[in-house]
Design a protein around this motif. Structure first.
Motif, mmCIF file in Angstrom:
data_model
loop_
_atom_site.group_PDB
_atom_site.id
_atom_site.type_symbol
_atom_site.label_atom_id
_atom_site.label_comp_id
_atom_site.label_asym_id
_atom_site.label_seq_id
_atom_site.Cartn_x
_atom_site.Cartn_y
_atom_site.Cartn_z
ATOM 1 N N CYS A 184 21.202 31.244 -22.489
ATOM 2 C CA CYS A 184 20.039 29.921 -22.632
ATOM 3 C C CYS A 184 19.181 29.521 -21.478
ATOM 4 C CB CYS A 184 19.831 28.790 -23.317
ATOM 5 S SG CYS A 184 20.694 29.397 -25.167
ATOM 6 N N LYS A 185 19.944 29.997 -19.991
ATOM 7 C CA LYS A 185 18.690 29.193 -18.764
ATOM 8 C C LYS A 185 17.854 30.644 -18.243
ATOM 9 C CE LYS A 185 19.804 27.164 -14.378
ATOM 10 N NZ LYS A 185 20.571 26.830 -14.079
ATOM 11 N N ILE A 186 19.257 31.845 -19.193
ATOM 12 C CA ILE A 186 18.497 32.705 -18.358
ATOM 13 C C ILE A 186 17.518 33.966 -18.976
ATOM 14 C CG2 ILE A 186 19.634 35.629 -17.800
ATOM 15 C CD1 ILE A 186 22.638 33.773 -16.724
ATOM 16 N N ARG A 187 17.849 33.998 -20.421
ATOM 17 C CA ARG A 187 16.719 34.090 -21.701
ATOM 18 C C ARG A 187 15.811 33.529 -22.160
ATOM 19 N NH1 ARG A 187 18.207 38.627 -18.923
ATOM 20 N NH2 ARG A 187 20.115 39.686 -19.570
ATOM 21 N N ASN A 188 15.773 32.349 -21.778
ATOM 22 C CA ASN A 188 14.780 31.192 -22.593
ATOM 23 C C ASN A 188 14.693 31.308 -23.672
ATOM 24 O OD1 ASN A 188 13.285 29.681 -21.924
ATOM 25 N ND2 ASN A 188 11.403 31.292 -21.733
ATOM 26 N N TYR A 189 16.081 31.432 -24.507
ATOM 27 C CA TYR A 189 16.194 30.986 -25.658
ATOM 28 C C TYR A 189 16.262 29.525 -25.760
ATOM 29 C CZ TYR A 189 17.877 36.085 -25.885
ATOM 30 O OH TYR A 189 18.128 37.642 -26.030
ATOM 31 N N ASP A 190 15.844 28.755 -27.300
ATOM 32 C CA ASP A 190 16.182 27.733 -28.011
ATOM 33 C C ASP A 190 17.067 27.537 -27.954
ATOM 34 O OD1 ASP A 190 15.944 25.339 -29.860
ATOM 35 O OD2 ASP A 190 14.545 25.593 -29.949
ATOM 36 N N GLU A 191 18.288 26.213 -27.459
ATOM 37 C CA GLU A 191 20.227 26.381 -26.841
ATOM 38 C C GLU A 191 20.037 26.335 -28.181
ATOM 39 O OE1 GLU A 191 22.853 24.046 -23.811
ATOM 40 O OE2 GLU A 191 20.842 24.658 -23.513
ATOM 41 N N ASN A 192 19.469 25.095 -28.888
ATOM 42 C CA ASN A 192 20.104 24.544 -29.709
ATOM 43 C C ASN A 192 20.066 24.854 -30.925
ATOM 44 O OD1 ASN A 192 20.118 21.691 -28.605
ATOM 45 N ND2 ASN A 192 18.075 20.709 -28.929
ATOM 46 N N LYS A 193 19.359 25.699 -31.248
ATOM 47 C CA LYS A 193 18.449 26.290 -32.641
ATOM 48 C C LYS A 193 19.678 27.748 -31.974
ATOM 49 C CE LYS A 193 13.848 25.882 -33.383
ATOM 50 N NZ LYS A 193 12.412 26.858 -33.575
ATOM 51 N N ILE A 194 20.307 28.799 -30.489
ATOM 52 C CA ILE A 194 20.731 29.156 -31.445
ATOM 53 C C ILE A 194 22.513 29.529 -31.272
ATOM 54 C CG2 ILE A 194 22.035 30.378 -29.430
ATOM 55 C CD1 ILE A 194 19.966 32.396 -29.733
ATOM 56 N N TYR A 195 22.351 27.593 -30.883
ATOM 57 C CA TYR A 195 23.944 26.660 -31.592
ATOM 58 C C TYR A 195 23.873 26.434 -32.791
ATOM 59 C CZ TYR A 195 27.989 23.566 -31.894
ATOM 60 O OH TYR A 195 29.165 23.171 -32.243
ATOM 61 N N GLU A 196 22.782 26.378 -32.819
ATOM 62 C CA GLU A 196 23.694 25.826 -34.774
ATOM 63 C C GLU A 196 22.880 26.574 -35.601
ATOM 64 O OE1 GLU A 196 22.641 23.101 -38.612
ATOM 65 O OE2 GLU A 196 23.041 22.999 -36.114
ATOM 66 N N MET A 217 14.376 32.915 -37.962
ATOM 67 C CA MET A 217 15.585 31.613 -37.171
ATOM 68 C C MET A 217 14.835 31.408 -35.453
ATOM 69 S SD MET A 217 18.388 32.765 -37.578
ATOM 70 C CE MET A 217 19.374 33.449 -38.858
ATOM 71 N N ASN A 218 13.210 31.903 -35.123
ATOM 72 C CA ASN A 218 12.424 31.993 -33.644
ATOM 73 C C ASN A 218 13.569 31.297 -32.823
ATOM 74 O OD1 ASN A 218 9.771 32.040 -35.378
ATOM 75 N ND2 ASN A 218 11.027 29.978 -36.451
ATOM 76 N N LEU A 219 14.677 32.364 -32.443
ATOM 77 C CA LEU A 219 15.287 32.165 -31.729
ATOM 78 C C LEU A 219 15.617 31.910 -30.221
ATOM 79 C CD1 LEU A 219 19.159 33.610 -33.455
ATOM 80 C CD2 LEU A 219 18.056 31.127 -33.442
ATOM 81 N N GLY A 220 14.146 32.549 -30.628
ATOM 82 C CA GLY A 220 13.867 33.094 -29.107
ATOM 83 C C GLY A 220 13.960 34.358 -28.229
ATOM 84 N N LEU A 221 14.619 35.227 -29.474
ATOM 85 C CA LEU A 221 14.454 37.414 -29.257
ATOM 86 C C LEU A 221 13.858 37.989 -28.773
ATOM 87 C CD1 LEU A 221 17.689 35.497 -30.008
ATOM 88 C CD2 LEU A 221 18.396 37.431 -30.585
ATOM 89 N N LYS A 222 13.992 38.744 -28.253
ATOM 90 C CA LYS A 222 12.685 39.860 -27.896
ATOM 91 C C LYS A 222 13.184 40.897 -29.188
ATOM 92 C CE LYS A 222 11.295 38.583 -23.460
ATOM 93 N NZ LYS A 222 10.661 38.845 -21.996
ATOM 94 N N ILE A 223 12.849 41.416 -29.941
ATOM 95 C CA ILE A 223 13.332 41.703 -31.475
ATOM 96 C C ILE A 223 11.961 43.060 -31.559
ATOM 97 C CG2 ILE A 223 13.786 42.586 -33.258
ATOM 98 C CD1 ILE A 223 15.325 39.438 -32.675
#
Length: 226
Positions: A184-196, A217-223
């Motif tokens: 998440c630090k590298i890709r700027n994702y939402d750390e809490n949402k990715i884990y959950e 899910m709004n994880l921050g992925l670029k799709i």
């Protein structure tokens, strides 16, 4: 410039894209895709093929990784993820999911700069599975931890196999959290949402998510839907 649909079609037909030069020849100067395929069960052979292909890519251009796998060995998956996350160069890492990338396949997909998916592509949870005993078989680490917590809360005696599995499970959960922090630090994702959503055991390990469900899910992925 080669199209994504041609890359996927070539993969389905088990052919090498015509514009991807054979290993025995020097790459052409004109634009040509860097293609790496990760398929089937991910193991040591997969890693060897992946690194060999990655070392031959032109880092100044985008690298296309076609992922079609149900997962595999955690050690290998982690190593491939580290390679992708540590990638240097102006070229991006683009993950292409023609059909599905489950478990460790999803974990690898998360590491890519961007994902190209069809409306029918599938991803899944990434929680680690370990064996508890012959009766229970392989079980999600977060689930094991939850069972142990419930037993302790209700003063229920711990079975030796469950106690040992819990020690392993806690270590794998810690490893997952460290991986997520780096990711998440590298890709700027939402750390809490990715884990959950993908690592916490919120869903059973055999749950599949459609492209739209992942987007929602709004994880921050670029799709990009193709």
């Amino acid at each position: 410039m080669i199209s994504v649909s041609y890359l996927v079609t070539s993969y389905i037909n088990n052919k090498t894209p015509q514009e991807a030069p054979p290993i025995t020849t020097k790459p052409k100067k004109e634009l040509s895709p860097n293609v790496i395929i990760i398929k089937d069960h991910i193991n040591a052979k997969t890693y060897k093929k992946f690194i060999s292909a990655y070392n031959k890519t032109n880092k100044k251009k985008d690298i296309n990784i076609i992922i079609h796998s149900q997962g595999g060995e955690l050690m290998v998956i982690t190593a491939i993820c580290d390679c992708i996350l540590n990638h240097k160069g102006p070229g991006k890492i683009i993950g292409i999911i023609p059909f599905y990338a489950f478990s460790g396949g999803t974990e690898i997909a998360l590491c890519c700069d961007e994902l190209l998916m069809s409306p029918y592509s599938l991803l899944s949870p990434c929680d680690v599975l370990i064996s508890v005993n012959k009766e229970v078989g392989y079980t999600s680490c977060p689930y094991i931890a939850n069972v142990i917590t419930e037993k302790e809360t209700n003063n229920i005696n711990l079975d030796e196999n469950w106690a040992i599995a819990n020690i392993k499970a806690q270590k794998y959960i810690d490893l997952s959290k460290k991986f997520i922090t780096k990711l998440c630090k590298i890709r700027n994702y939402d750390e809490n949402k990715i884990y959950e959503e993908l690592f916490s055991g919120k869903y059973t390990h055999d749950t599949s998510f459609t492209t739209q469900q992942i987007i929602d899910m709004n994880l921050g992925l670029k799709i990009t839907i193709i």
